[in-house]
Each structure stands twice: as C-alpha cells, then as structure tokens.
Scaffold this active site. Sequence first.
Site, short mmCIF file in Angstrom:
data_model
loop_
_atom_site.label_atom_id
_atom_site.label_comp_id
_atom_site.label_asym_id
_atom_site.label_seq_id
_atom_site.Cartn_x
_atom_site.Cartn_y
_atom_site.Cartn_z
N SER A 11 -2.35 3.89 35.17
CA SER A 11 -2.38 4.97 36.17
C SER A 11 -3.70 5.09 36.90
O SER A 11 -3.73 5.51 38.07
CB SER A 11 -2.06 6.31 35.49
OG SER A 11 -2.87 6.49 34.33
N ARG A 12 -4.79 4.75 36.23
CA ARG A 12 -6.11 4.96 36.84
C ARG A 12 -7.01 3.75 36.58
O ARG A 12 -6.71 2.89 35.77
CB ARG A 12 -6.78 6.18 36.21
CG ARG A 12 -6.13 7.49 36.54
CD ARG A 12 -6.95 8.67 36.03
NE ARG A 12 -6.89 8.81 34.59
CZ ARG A 12 -7.96 8.74 33.78
NH1 ARG A 12 -9.17 8.55 34.28
NH2 ARG A 12 -7.81 8.87 32.48
N ASN A 87 -4.70 -2.31 28.22
CA ASN A 87 -5.87 -1.78 28.92
C ASN A 87 -6.20 -0.34 28.56
O ASN A 87 -7.34 0.09 28.71
CB ASN A 87 -5.60 -1.90 30.43
CG ASN A 87 -6.52 -1.02 31.25
OD1 ASN A 87 -7.67 -1.38 31.52
ND2 ASN A 87 -6.04 0.15 31.63
N SER A 139 -14.57 -4.77 25.48
CA SER A 139 -15.77 -4.26 26.16
C SER A 139 -16.95 -5.12 25.74
O SER A 139 -16.94 -5.68 24.63
CB SER A 139 -16.02 -2.81 25.75
OG SER A 139 -17.33 -2.41 26.10
N TYR A 152 -16.34 3.57 19.32
CA TYR A 152 -15.80 2.84 20.47
C TYR A 152 -16.05 1.34 20.28
O TYR A 152 -15.11 0.53 20.38
CB TYR A 152 -16.46 3.34 21.76
CG TYR A 152 -16.03 2.62 23.01
CD1 TYR A 152 -14.83 2.96 23.65
CD2 TYR A 152 -16.80 1.59 23.57
CE1 TYR A 152 -14.43 2.30 24.80
CE2 TYR A 152 -16.40 0.93 24.72
CZ TYR A 152 -15.22 1.29 25.33
OH TYR A 152 -14.81 0.64 26.47
N ALA A 154 -16.85 -0.39 17.59
CA ALA A 154 -16.17 -0.98 16.43
C ALA A 154 -14.69 -1.21 16.71
O ALA A 154 -14.13 -2.25 16.35
CB ALA A 154 -16.34 -0.05 15.22
N LYS A 156 -13.37 -1.67 19.65
CA LYS A 156 -13.27 -2.75 20.66
C LYS A 156 -13.54 -4.11 20.01
O LYS A 156 -12.99 -5.13 20.44
CB LYS A 156 -14.22 -2.49 21.81
CG LYS A 156 -13.79 -1.32 22.72
CD LYS A 156 -12.49 -1.64 23.44
CE LYS A 156 -12.14 -0.64 24.51
NZ LYS A 156 -10.89 -0.95 25.21
N ILE A 185 -18.20 -0.74 34.64
CA ILE A 185 -17.26 -0.78 35.77
C ILE A 185 -17.11 0.63 36.33
O ILE A 185 -16.91 1.59 35.57
CB ILE A 185 -15.87 -1.30 35.30
CG1 ILE A 185 -16.01 -2.60 34.48
CG2 ILE A 185 -14.94 -1.49 36.49
CD1 ILE A 185 -16.56 -3.79 35.19
P1 NAP Z 1 -10.25 5.31 32.84
O1 NAP Z 1 -10.56 5.26 34.28
O2 NAP Z 1 -10.73 6.44 32.01
O3 NAP Z 1 -8.66 5.11 32.65
C1 NAP Z 1 -8.14 5.10 31.34
C2 NAP Z 1 -6.67 4.76 31.42
O4 NAP Z 1 -6.17 4.68 30.09
C3 NAP Z 1 -5.86 5.83 32.14
O5 NAP Z 1 -4.86 5.19 32.88
C4 NAP Z 1 -5.25 6.62 30.98
O6 NAP Z 1 -3.98 7.18 31.30
C5 NAP Z 1 -5.05 5.53 29.96
N1 NAP Z 1 -4.96 6.01 28.59
C6 NAP Z 1 -5.91 6.61 27.83
N2 NAP Z 1 -5.44 6.87 26.60
C7 NAP Z 1 -4.15 6.44 26.59
C8 NAP Z 1 -3.14 6.42 25.59
N3 NAP Z 1 -3.36 6.91 24.36
N4 NAP Z 1 -1.94 5.90 25.92
C9 NAP Z 1 -1.70 5.41 27.16
N5 NAP Z 1 -2.62 5.40 28.14
C10 NAP Z 1 -3.84 5.91 27.85
O7 NAP Z 1 -10.84 4.01 32.09
P2 NAP Z 1 -11.19 2.56 32.67
O8 NAP Z 1 -12.65 2.52 32.93
O9 NAP Z 1 -10.25 2.13 33.71
O10 NAP Z 1 -10.96 1.72 31.33
C11 NAP Z 1 -9.86 0.86 31.15
C12 NAP Z 1 -10.13 -0.02 29.94
O11 NAP Z 1 -11.31 -0.78 30.16
C13 NAP Z 1 -10.39 0.77 28.64
O12 NAP Z 1 -9.80 0.10 27.56
C14 NAP Z 1 -11.89 0.78 28.52
O13 NAP Z 1 -12.32 0.95 27.20
C15 NAP Z 1 -12.22 -0.60 29.08
N6 NAP Z 1 -13.60 -0.72 29.56
C16 NAP Z 1 -14.06 0.04 30.59
C17 NAP Z 1 -15.37 -0.11 31.00
C18 NAP Z 1 -15.96 0.68 32.13
O14 NAP Z 1 -17.18 0.58 32.36
N7 NAP Z 1 -15.21 1.45 32.87
C19 NAP Z 1 -16.20 -1.05 30.36
C20 NAP Z 1 -15.69 -1.80 29.32
C21 NAP Z 1 -14.38 -1.65 28.92
P3 NAP Z 1 -3.74 8.67 31.86
O15 NAP Z 1 -4.76 8.96 32.92
O16 NAP Z 1 -2.34 8.59 32.40
O17 NAP Z 1 -3.84 9.60 30.68
#
Ligand code: NAP
Length: 244
Positions: A11-12, A87, A139, A152, A154, A156, A185
């Site tokens: 979704s996001r 994701n 991550s 987080y 651990a 990942k 990101i």
């Molecule tokens: P984000 O903008 O906070 O989006 C998180 C997404 O995960 C949303 O679509 C949310 O859905 C969904 N979500 C959370 N908990 C959920 C659950 N229990 N079941 C189903 N959906 C769930 O995060 P993002 O930055 O895009 O991160 C995406 C992935 O990349 C994550 O795994 C994160 O750990 C990883 N990551 C991000 C970064 C970064 O810098 N941004 C760096 C390294 C790794 P709803 O909004 O519908 O609740």
Amino acid sequence: MDKTAFVTGGSRGIGRAIVRRLAAAGYAVGINYLQSEALAEELASEIRAGGGKALAVRGDVANREEITAAIRQAEAALGPVEALVNNAGIAQNDLFQDTPETLWRRMFAVHADGAFHTIQAVLPHMLHVKRGAIVNISSIWGLRGAACEVAYAASKAAVIGLTRSLAAELAPSHIRVNCIAPGVIETDMVKSLGEVTLAELTDQTPAGRLGTPEDVAAAAAFLAGDGADFITGQVLTVDGGFIL
Ligand code: NAP
C-alpha cells in the site's frame, strides 16, 4: 507475460513502488495491506485503469490464517502466485534494555513469521510447477547490525538466514529465493528520524543521496524476473554504498 505476483505491504513506500514496477512488467499483482485500505484500492484501480490486473487484499502477515486467506483471495482473482515479495515491515527505535517483549515479538512476527506464512502459502503451487521467485526485503541493519534497533536488526537478520537456507533447499525445484537489503530509503518509515538525522545519513551515503522506493523496486523486479534465473540465495544491497 502471464504471471501473478503478490506483494506484502504494497500500500505504501517501497512495496507500492514494487507493485507498480511489477504491474508495468506485465504481472497481475495482489496488493496486500494492513491499514491503508484507501491507498491500496487506489493503486489497484490505477493499475486496472492502465490495462493491468490487480487486487487489493487486507491481511496481517503476522497472522497465518489472515494472510493465507488474503493470498487465496488474490489467487482466485488473478491466478496462482509465482512471484512473492515479502516487503511488509515495521520500524523500531529504542534501547535494547527498554525494548518491551511485545515489541520484540511483533518484530519477529511481522518480519520472520510473516515470510514463513506467505512462503508456505505459495510454495505448494511453485513446487508443483517447479517455477517461482521469492524476494524478501531485509535491511542493511540486518547485515551489519544497528544500535537502538536491535529487535529490528535481529529480525531482519533472520530474514537473511531464511533466504539463504531456503534457497539451498528449493534450488533443485527451480524456485529462487533472494533478498534485498535496502539502505536509507525515503518513505514514511524514515520520516520520523527528522531532517537533521536524514541530512547526516545523506552525508554518510557515498552516492550523495538517500534511496527512493523506485531504486528498491528495480532490484526487486530484476530478482523476481527471468533475467535472474541463475541467481539464488543472494542478498543484494541497495544503499548507494552506505555499508561499503
Ligand atoms: P513504510 O513506508 O512504513 O510501509 C510499510 C508497509 O508495510 C505498509 O504498506 C504497511 O501497510 C505494511 N505493513 C506493516 N505491517 C504490516 C503487517 N503486519 N501486515 C501487512 N502489511 C504490513 O515502510 P517502507 O520504508 O516502505 O518499508 C518497506 C520494507 O522495507 C520494510 O520491510 C522495511 O523494514 C524495509 N526497509 C526499509 C528501509 C527504509 O529506509 N525505508 C530500509 C531498509 C529496509 P499499511 O500501511 O496498509 O498498514
């Protein structure tokens, strides 16, 4: 292409960009969300308006019954999943000694259990057709570790262990399992860090900028696609050189 993909947390942020990228590559896409129903439905409508196939489905990846039902709902509309992107994720920022047990368990429930649930839901079909690609989003902190994000990092790291082990187990069945370790990101997840910290993180990134969801989506589409047919068990860092 006549393939179906399923993206958790579509979704996001990063997941949303992955959905768009896979849809543009011709996949029918199941868009999983937890709370952001309007955003997920809007994305599905956008893809359908462009001639693609997509369905938004609610489900908590940490809840086995719920996420399995969501996958079945998507498969009933779009066909069996042959590309799965794990994701969905949540962030954390506190000292280890102050980390409540509930938060520790939730981190592992969403990141590690979530992947366990979704993969077990799609695997029977993949094993039957001897074809499939799984991309797990970990991550750089799961690779390197990070202060104030122990739960987080651990959880990942668990995703990386799952990726490598399952890749070895499934390679003979021609099912590939790979992982992406994004750096910093620009999404909602890092907004709470504040402008000063984000500027510092930008300075620490050799590429001189933060990553975009599209940077990660390009890597995910590559690993999911036939161009990566001989690549499995890998952790691809998408971080502008941050942990070099
Ligand atoms: P984000 O903008 O906070 O989006 C998180 C997404 O995960 C949303 O679509 C949310 O859905 C969904 N979500 C959370 N908990 C959920 C659950 N229990 N079941 C189903 N959906 C769930 O995060 P993002 O930055 O895009 O991160 C995406 C992935 O990349 C994550 O795994 C994160 O750990 C990883 N990551 C991000 C970064 C970064 O810098 N941004 C760096 C390294 C790794 P709803 O909004 O519908 O609740």
